[in-house]
Write an enzyme that holds these catalytic residues in place. Structure first.
Site, PDB file in Angstrom:
ATOM      1  N   SER A 126      59.968  53.673  18.065  1.00  0.00           N
ATOM      2  CA  SER A 126      59.170  52.458  18.086  1.00  0.00           C
ATOM      3  C   SER A 126      59.517  51.592  19.285  1.00  0.00           C
ATOM      4  O   SER A 126      59.338  51.990  20.428  1.00  0.00           O
ATOM      5  CB  SER A 126      59.354  51.699  16.762  1.00  0.00           C
ATOM      6  OG  SER A 126      58.508  50.574  16.698  1.00  0.00           O
ATOM      7  N   ASP A 276      53.576  47.905  20.858  1.00  0.00           N
ATOM      8  CA  ASP A 276      54.952  48.390  20.958  1.00  0.00           C
ATOM      9  C   ASP A 276      54.935  49.859  21.379  1.00  0.00           C
ATOM     10  O   ASP A 276      53.877  50.430  21.652  1.00  0.00           O
ATOM     11  CB  ASP A 276      55.722  48.151  19.658  1.00  0.00           C
ATOM     12  CG  ASP A 276      55.155  48.910  18.468  1.00  0.00           C
ATOM     13  OD1 ASP A 276      54.048  49.474  18.582  1.00  0.00           O
ATOM     14  OD2 ASP A 276      55.828  48.963  17.415  1.00  0.00           O
ATOM     15  N   ASP A 278      55.330  52.856  20.061  1.00  0.00           N
ATOM     16  CA  ASP A 278      54.532  53.871  19.380  1.00  0.00           C
ATOM     17  C   ASP A 278      53.157  53.352  18.994  1.00  0.00           C
ATOM     18  O   ASP A 278      52.410  54.031  18.287  1.00  0.00           O
ATOM     19  CB  ASP A 278      55.271  54.424  18.158  1.00  0.00           C
ATOM     20  CG  ASP A 278      55.594  53.354  17.123  1.00  0.00           C
ATOM     21  OD1 ASP A 278      55.681  52.164  17.483  1.00  0.00           O
ATOM     22  OD2 ASP A 278      55.778  53.706  15.936  1.00  0.00           O
ATOM     23  N   ASP A 280      51.919  51.244  16.955  1.00  0.00           N
ATOM     24  CA  ASP A 280      51.448  50.957  15.606  1.00  0.00           C
ATOM     25  C   ASP A 280      51.423  49.461  15.332  1.00  0.00           C
ATOM     26  O   ASP A 280      50.909  49.022  14.308  1.00  0.00           O
ATOM     27  CB  ASP A 280      52.285  51.692  14.550  1.00  0.00           C
ATOM     28  CG  ASP A 280      53.742  51.270  14.536  1.00  0.00           C
ATOM     29  OD1 ASP A 280      54.191  50.595  15.485  1.00  0.00           O
ATOM     30  OD2 ASP A 280      54.455  51.645  13.579  1.00  0.00           O
TER      31      ASP A 280
END
Length: 510
Positions: A126, A276, A278, A280
């Site tokens: 992340s 961010d 990743d 999500d």
């Protein structure tokens, strides 16, 4: 079928401690010190046993082989290919097939899990720095795998495999194939929010060298072959680079928003979007370069979803975690929704979303969950809702409305944001706060709950304020969030609580 250990069992002193790697919601640690290919292989085998084979509902078979299968995706971190391959070895060694969907966002992995009806694993850390990597796992249909829903069992079995050797079937090993899902993901999101009729918008997107550099052109542009939208997208750091050469892909830190804020003003943009690593989570910047609170975005998007449900004759449910602004339940309840307050953490919200059949859920950390997206979180879909709201908003005279004006009604209160304090004795620090605010009631009568940490509320009387004090799961930290009806009251409560937390300790804020 017979099984043999794939590796010789290491000496007990050499075994890694997985308690610091496999946490409450996911797997995350430093590569290779905590998270090595050997560890990934053991986790893959344990994932196959605990999530795929032990639960018949998750053992969806591959149409070509008749074996159960899973999907695996990864972000742009350099360690991803090697760790993902080792994980896949562990999975296939238990007789489960793997479909690699390659580079994707975490919500792209959730889409694959939901669309195909199979479990999934996403290799990402992340927003963490480049030296980290991790895994976010889900059951079929993107259902969460958290501490109470299988992750602790995966940890225990992985530890056993590391001690005894990772087992491999002597026959019937699974196969690894590749599958492209980006186009299907983009098409799916386009079908949920129609942006074709909005007014033209200039949008600066900061991908932070993360996966939004792949997904934003596919969803908001024409990279995936979809029709053009009335969006002029200004790209910022779209080059996929897991070393994060420009800034860390963590929009929660104000320093990582500086470039986007400047770009929005420089280009005269209507809105800025920061994702961010990743992709999500999505953070929103208004036309002045000012951040829009994730609680305000929760209210804005929630009202759109609630209105749709109410128009269809249904009373919707919306989930929010306990550190979102009080404006969220106030506005959504007034609009006809039932609101449910939950603990912080995506696995808790995902479980509650499914259990309550909630149409939408939001966290102050900028995770947004949708029933139409398999009850999972997706920053891109939240961004599309904000673009639709802004692009369709009109003033009384019919003119366009700026994002700062649109957001005003969703941010009426003063908030501290999350403040971390590193303390020597967490229970003692908490006890000082309880003594002052609950036992002595030095600030007046309060309502107290312990759903997640300590929440103390004076919201039903004047002056209106509340705070939540939560311990970290892994560090000697206390996390403080304060909200009040005005800045003066918020500042006083914030400073008073922090003084109690940090008293008689080597505390430092971070």
């Amino acid at each position: 079928m017979t099984t043999t250990p794939e590796t010789t069992a290491p000496h007990a002193d050499d075994l890694p401690d997985l308690t610091g790697l496999i946490k409450a919601y996911d797997v995350r640690g430093v590569v290779p010190d905590q998270f090595s290919p050997d560890v990934a292989r053991a986790i893959g085998a344990a994932f196959a046993e605990v999530v795929v084979l032990a639960d018949g509902a998750d053992a969806v078979v591959h149409p070509d082989t008749g074996r159960p299968f899973v999907v695996i995706g990864r972000d742009m971190r350099p360690s991803g290919p090697e760790l993902g391959a080792a994980f896949a070895e562990g999975v296939t060694g238990r007789g489960v097939d793997v479909e690699l969907i390659g580079l994707c966002s975490t919500d792209g992995l959730y889409h694959a899990s939901g669309a195909l009806g199979v479990p999934g694993a996403m290799f990402t850390a992340s927003h963490n720095p480049a030296r980290y990597n991790g895994i976010k796992m889900c059951r079929s249909g993107a259902r969460p795998v958290g501490q109470d829903t299988g992750l602790s069992a995966v940890r225990d079995l992985s530890s056993q495999y590391l001690a005894t050797g990772v087992p491999v079937l002597a026959e019937g090993r699974g196969e690894v194939t590749e599958r492209e899902m980006l186009g299907e993901y983009a098409d799916f999101l386009r079908g949920l929010v129609d942006l074709s009729g909005i007014r033209p918008l200039k949008v600066v997107v900061d991908a932070g060298n993360g996966m939004a550099g792949l997904t934003a052109p596919a969803v908001l542009g024409t990279a995936g072959g979809l029709p053009a939208l009335p969006l002029d997208v200004v790209p910022l750091y779209f080059e996929l680079d897991g070393t994060f050469p420009n800034h860390e892909a963590n929009p929660l830190e104000p320093k990582n928003l500086v470039d986007l804020q400047a770009a929005v003003v420089e280009h005269g943009a209507d809105i800025g979007l920061a994702f961010d690593g990743d992709a999500d989570r999505c953070f929103v910047i208004d036309e002045r370069g000012a951040p829009v609170s994730p609680s305000a975005i929760t209210a804005l998007v929630g009202l759109r979803e609630v209105a749709r449900e109410v128009a269809a004759g249904r009373r919707p449910t919306v989930i929010h975690n306990l550190i979102t602004s009080r404006i969220v339940p106030e506005l959504l309840t007034a609009a006809g929704a039932r609101t449910v307050r939950t603990r912080v953490g995506h696995s808790y919200i995902k479980s509650e979303m499914a259990e309550q059949d909630a149409v939408f859920g939001g966290e102050h950390s900028a995770h947004y969950y949708f029933r139409d997206f398999f009850f999972a979180d997706t920053g891109m879909l939240a961004a599309m809702h904000v673009l639709a709201a802004l692009g369709n908003a009109r003033s009384a005279d019919g003119g366009p409305v700026t994002l700062s004006r649109l957001a005003e009604s969703y941010e009426p209160y003063a908030a501290s944001g999350e403040i971390n304090s590193r303390v020597v004795d967490v229970p003692a620090a908490r006890a000082r706060v309880v003594e002052a605010y609950v036992t002595q009631q030095g600030a007046g009568p309060v309502v107290v709950d312990e759903l997640d940490g300590l929440t103390v509320s004076h919201w039903d009387d004047q002056p209106r304020w509340w705070f939540n004090l939560r311990p970290s799961n892994t560090e000697p930290l206390l996390r403080l969030n304060v909200e009040a009806a005005d800045d003066d009251v918020m500042t006083k409560v914030r400073d008073d609580v922090l003084a109690l937390v940090r008293a008689d300790s080597a505390a430092d804020g971070s």
